[in-house]
Design a protein around this motif. Structure first.
Motif, PDB file in Angstrom:
ATOM      1  N   HIS A   1      33.979  56.725  -7.159  1.00 59.89           N
ATOM      2  CA  HIS A   1      33.935  57.631  -8.312  1.00 59.89           C
ATOM      3  C   HIS A   1      34.055  56.880  -9.628  1.00 59.89           C
ATOM      4  CE1 HIS A   1      38.376  57.530  -8.699  1.00 59.89           C
ATOM      5  NE2 HIS A   1      38.472  57.810  -7.404  1.00 59.89           N
ATOM      6  N   ALA A   2      33.761  57.603 -10.704  1.00 57.26           N
ATOM      7  CA  ALA A   2      33.846  56.993 -12.039  1.00 57.26           C
ATOM      8  C   ALA A   2      35.298  56.908 -12.464  1.00 57.26           C
ATOM      9  CB  ALA A   2      33.048  57.825 -13.032  1.00 57.26           C
ATOM     10  N   TYR A   3      35.567  55.950 -13.296  1.00 57.44           N
ATOM     11  CA  TYR A   3      36.942  55.790 -13.769  1.00 57.44           C
ATOM     12  C   TYR A   3      36.916  55.324 -15.213  1.00 57.44           C
ATOM     13  CZ  TYR A   3      41.891  54.490 -13.752  1.00 57.44           C
ATOM     14  OH  TYR A   3      43.238  54.409 -14.024  1.00 57.44           O
ATOM     15  N   THR A   4      37.643  56.016 -16.030  1.00 55.07           N
ATOM     16  CA  THR A   4      37.794  55.583 -17.414  1.00 55.07           C
ATOM     17  C   THR A   4      39.238  55.178 -17.590  1.00 55.07           C
ATOM     18  OG1 THR A   4      36.239  57.318 -18.003  1.00 55.07           O
ATOM     19  CG2 THR A   4      37.419  56.266 -19.810  1.00 55.07           C
TER      20      THR A   4
ATOM     21  N   PHE B   1      37.360  53.203  -4.397  1.00 56.99           N
ATOM     22  CA  PHE B   1      38.817  53.343  -4.431  1.00 56.99           C
ATOM     23  C   PHE B   1      39.385  53.590  -3.037  1.00 56.99           C
ATOM     24  CE2 PHE B   1      37.258  54.282  -8.594  1.00 56.99           C
ATOM     25  CZ  PHE B   1      38.227  53.844  -9.470  1.00 56.99           C
ATOM     26  N   LEU B   2      40.512  52.942  -2.777  1.00 61.52           N
ATOM     27  CA  LEU B   2      41.229  53.176  -1.515  1.00 61.52           C
ATOM     28  C   LEU B   2      42.259  54.281  -1.757  1.00 61.52           C
ATOM     29  CD1 LEU B   2      42.279  52.394   1.376  1.00 61.52           C
ATOM     30  CD2 LEU B   2      43.683  50.655   0.258  1.00 61.52           C
ATOM     31  N   LYS B   3      42.260  55.269  -0.867  1.00 62.65           N
ATOM     32  CA  LYS B   3      43.235  56.359  -1.000  1.00 62.65           C
ATOM     33  C   LYS B   3      44.625  55.844  -0.643  1.00 62.65           C
ATOM     34  CE  LYS B   3      40.022  60.032   0.064  1.00 62.65           C
ATOM     35  NZ  LYS B   3      40.021  61.438   0.357  1.00 62.65           N
ATOM     36  N   MET B   4      45.546  55.996  -1.520  1.00 62.15           N
ATOM     37  CA  MET B   4      46.886  55.446  -1.331  1.00 62.15           C
ATOM     38  C   MET B   4      47.894  56.531  -0.942  1.00 62.15           C
ATOM     39  SD  MET B   4      46.577  52.190  -2.171  1.00 62.15           S
ATOM     40  CE  MET B   4      48.007  51.456  -2.929  1.00 62.15           C
ATOM     41  N   GLU B   5      47.787  57.689  -1.601  1.00 62.45           N
ATOM     42  CA  GLU B   5      48.804  58.723  -1.447  1.00 62.45           C
ATOM     43  C   GLU B   5      49.052  59.144   0.015  1.00 62.45           C
ATOM     44  OE1 GLU B   5      51.090  59.628  -3.307  1.00 62.45           O
ATOM     45  OE2 GLU B   5      51.799  61.500  -2.414  1.00 62.45           O
TER      46      GLU B   5
ATOM     47  N   LEU C   1      57.532  53.796  -5.209  1.00 64.70           N
ATOM     48  CA  LEU C   1      56.950  54.743  -4.254  1.00 64.70           C
ATOM     49  C   LEU C   1      57.533  56.154  -4.409  1.00 64.70           C
ATOM     50  CD1 LEU C   1      57.014  52.371  -1.145  1.00 64.70           C
ATOM     51  CD2 LEU C   1      54.957  53.184  -2.329  1.00 64.70           C
ATOM     52  N   SER C   2      58.287  56.350  -5.482  1.00 66.04           N
ATOM     53  CA  SER C   2      58.964  57.642  -5.618  1.00 66.04           C
ATOM     54  C   SER C   2      58.060  58.715  -6.219  1.00 66.04           C
ATOM     55  CB  SER C   2      60.234  57.482  -6.455  1.00 66.04           C
ATOM     56  OG  SER C   2      59.875  57.059  -7.757  1.00 66.04           O
ATOM     57  N   GLU C   3      56.901  58.291  -6.753  1.00 65.44           N
ATOM     58  CA  GLU C   3      55.971  59.259  -7.329  1.00 65.44           C
ATOM     59  C   GLU C   3      54.608  59.109  -6.678  1.00 65.44           C
ATOM     60  OE1 GLU C   3      55.787  58.923 -11.588  1.00 65.44           O
ATOM     61  OE2 GLU C   3      57.984  58.991 -11.710  1.00 65.44           O
ATOM     62  N   PRO C   4      53.782  60.172  -6.743  1.00 67.93           N
ATOM     63  CA  PRO C   4      52.455  60.089  -6.103  1.00 67.93           C
ATOM     64  C   PRO C   4      51.678  58.860  -6.574  1.00 67.93           C
ATOM     65  CG  PRO C   4      52.887  62.317  -6.845  1.00 67.93           C
ATOM     66  CD  PRO C   4      54.038  61.478  -7.340  1.00 67.93           C
ATOM     67  N   LEU C   5      50.943  58.231  -5.657  1.00 67.46           N
ATOM     68  CA  LEU C   5      50.191  57.012  -5.969  1.00 67.46           C
ATOM     69  C   LEU C   5      48.747  57.369  -6.302  1.00 67.46           C
ATOM     70  CD1 LEU C   5      51.394  54.730  -3.032  1.00 67.46           C
ATOM     71  CD2 LEU C   5      52.098  54.568  -5.439  1.00 67.46           C
ATOM     72  N   GLU C   6      48.227  56.724  -7.342  1.00 66.15           N
ATOM     73  CA  GLU C   6      46.801  56.866  -7.641  1.00 66.15           C
ATOM     74  C   GLU C   6      46.001  56.034  -6.648  1.00 66.15           C
ATOM     75  OE1 GLU C   6      45.572  55.992 -11.613  1.00 66.15           O
ATOM     76  OE2 GLU C   6      47.271  57.095 -12.452  1.00 66.15           O
TER      77      GLU C   6
END
Ligand SMILES: [Zn+2]
Length: 511
Positions: A118-121, A160-164, A194-199
């Motif tokens: 996907h696109a990323y800015t 992008f690799l899905k991390m969450e 790791l305490s918050e959602p990962l991009e």
């Protein structure tokens, strides 16, 4: 039993510095410790040859990429040789087998639907070679690690690799394996990350921007993000994905500086989970070196410690000794050429080396060039022997990275006890009269035998000097597995040539 120790692979876009030297020397100390215990060892170190920074460094020097990489790679190899780093495998990410395995890992993860395009800015730091969030930047909008580099606004399409999906699983692993990250302060830091959602993690770079890297197997218009490629070395070094890597992998410990905790503690474990592979055994994290007074090292201040300069001035063991002895587990530690020089003179010279040459020379002169034959031991002799055995016992078992400074410090305490013992016993006086000459022989014997035990332990820290010392005592063979033992030095043994182990180094002004 196997043990596989890795250092990070170093970006070759600059010359090797004290940080590189430190991690590699500590890895080497851990290897020598475990080798002495009879373990089967593999130590990998090496260089990361991909990415935009390397590409630009070659261009800046007006060089073609291949000769540039060969030149840098040689520089790093020479430094590790100079520092007595006994690596088993030198990593070059330009190796075909490595590149093929990286592509294989990507394809495996892609086939599971865990890589999306996907696109990323966003904001990009070339120094880190990664995208940044506003919250990662300093007040004036720069990367805190690369304040002079200027971050760039980037708008591009990538993979992008899905991390969450793996975040909770990784947290569970850290909970279930309290030893996974060493020491505890960095385990907590990782849990915080790791305490918050990962991009999602961007794992590609378009070829119009970066060409130096591994082609994405499923899209030839992109190369692999340099971190993804570099991290995979830990597996490709031991032959993954071919069979046979499994035993080494189960015994793998990474050594890293705290600045690369995130790639090693977040990206890498999730890459492995995504590929269906087990995690490494442990992550050993260390703090950084600063100049004297806690000032960051920089060329403009002139407080950079160049490993070459130190080795040329004082020998490799001065540097190894200082690094092993003075890193604190939980905060940054100070280093300067002057601090190294002082420690070298006062500890290696005055406390350890001088005693050996004094006692060996005296024995050489008065006992026919031989180790004196001892008579009955006194309580004072036994006390010293206990102190020395106690001190070296710290290196007769497996040493974890954060424990190295304390295990080395106690060896200095043992050397101090030996000096006190000699001053108190005064063999030079005992030799003067016939009645006390046997006692003199005993005191010299006890000291030389204790020195032998001490240098057998020091072989894990300062191998070159320890080998010289053991050769002087004509006791070069150290049994593996090593168990410290007294009285292995036989009375009547011919002594070797007595050299000054750690000749005094004066401050440059006084020289
Ligand atoms: Zn940066």
């Amino acid at each position: 039993m196997k043990s596989y120790i890795t250092t990070p692979i170093y970006y070759v876009n600059g010359a090797p510095h004290i940080g590189h030297a430190y991690t590699s020397i500590v890895a080497d100390i851990m290897k020598r410790n475990r080798t002495a215990l009879g373990m089967e060892m593999m130590l990998s170190t090496g260089v990361d040859e991909h990415g935009q920074k390397n590409q630009e460094a070659a261009r800046d020097l007006g060089m073609q990429i291949e000769p540039y990489l060969d030149m840098r790679c040689d520089e790093f190899r020479k430094v590790f040789d100079l520092l007595d780093v006994d690596y088993d495998y030198f990593v070059r990410t330009s190796r075909e087998g490595h590149k093929k395995a990286v592509a294989h890992m990507e394809q495996t993860i892609f086939d599971k639907g865990l890589i999306v395009k996907h696109a990323y800015t966003g904001i990009y730091c070339k120094g880190c070679e990664e995208f940044k969030k506003e919250s990662d930047l300093t007040e004036d909008g720069q990367c805190p690690l690369h304040p002079t580099m200027k971050v760039e606004q980037t708008d591009e399409t990538n993979y992008f690799l899905k991390m969450e999906p793996f975040r909770q699983k990784l947290l569970d692993h850290i909970e279930a394996n309290p030893d996974f990250v060493h020491p505890a302060a960095f385990r907590n830091e990782l849990k915080q990350m790791l305490s918050e959602p990962l991009e999602d993690l961007c794992i590609s770079r378009p070829k119009e921007r970066v060409t130096l890297g591994v082609d994405l197997p499923f899209d030839p218009d992109f190369v692999t993000y340099v971190w993804f490629d570099a991290l995979a070395n830990y597996l490709t070094n031991i032959g993954w994905p071919e069979d046979g890597y499994q035993d080494w992998w189960a015994a793998c410990e990474h050594l890293i500086g705290k600045d690369i905790l995130k790639p090693h503690g977040v990206y890498w474990p999730i890459m492995l989970m995504a590929a269906g592979l087990p995690l490494p055994k442990r992550l050993n994290v260390h703090s950084h070196w600063t100049g004297a007074g806690g000032v960051k090292m920089s060329k403009s201040i002139g407080n950079v410690v160049d490993p070459h300069e130190v080795v040329e001035m004082m020998g490799v063991d001065a540097l190894r000794w200082y690094l092993a002895r003075h890193m604190r587990a939980d905060s940054d530690s100070q280093i300067s050429v002057e601090l190294i020089r002082q420690t070298y003179n006062s500890e290696l010279g005055n406390k350890i080396g001088n005693l050996l040459s004094r006692v060996a020379k005296f024995s050489n002169k008065n006992f026919d060039g031989k180790v004196p034959v001892p008579g009955p031991l006194t309580e004072e002799d036994e006390t010293l022997r206990r102190t020395v055995m106690q001190a070296v016992s710290g290196l007769a078992g497996e040493v974890a990275m954060p424990d190295i400074p304390a295990r080395v410090h106690v060896l200095v305490t043992a050397a101090e006890a030996m000096n006190e013992y000699i001053d108190h016993q005064a063999p030079w006086s005992l030799f003067k009269t016939e009645e006390t000459r046997e006692r003199c022989a005993t005191v010299l014997y006890v000291t030389l035998d204790c020195q032998r035990v001490l240098f057998e332990a020091l072989a894990q820290i300062i191998p070159t000097s320890a080998a010289k010392a053991l050769a002087m005592l004509n006791a070069p063979e150290v049994a593996v597995p090593w168990t410290p033992q007294l009285d292995k030095l036989a009375g009547g043994t011919q002594l070797g040539d007595i050299l000054a182990l750690f000749p005094r180094v004066n401050a440059p002004e006084a020289a």
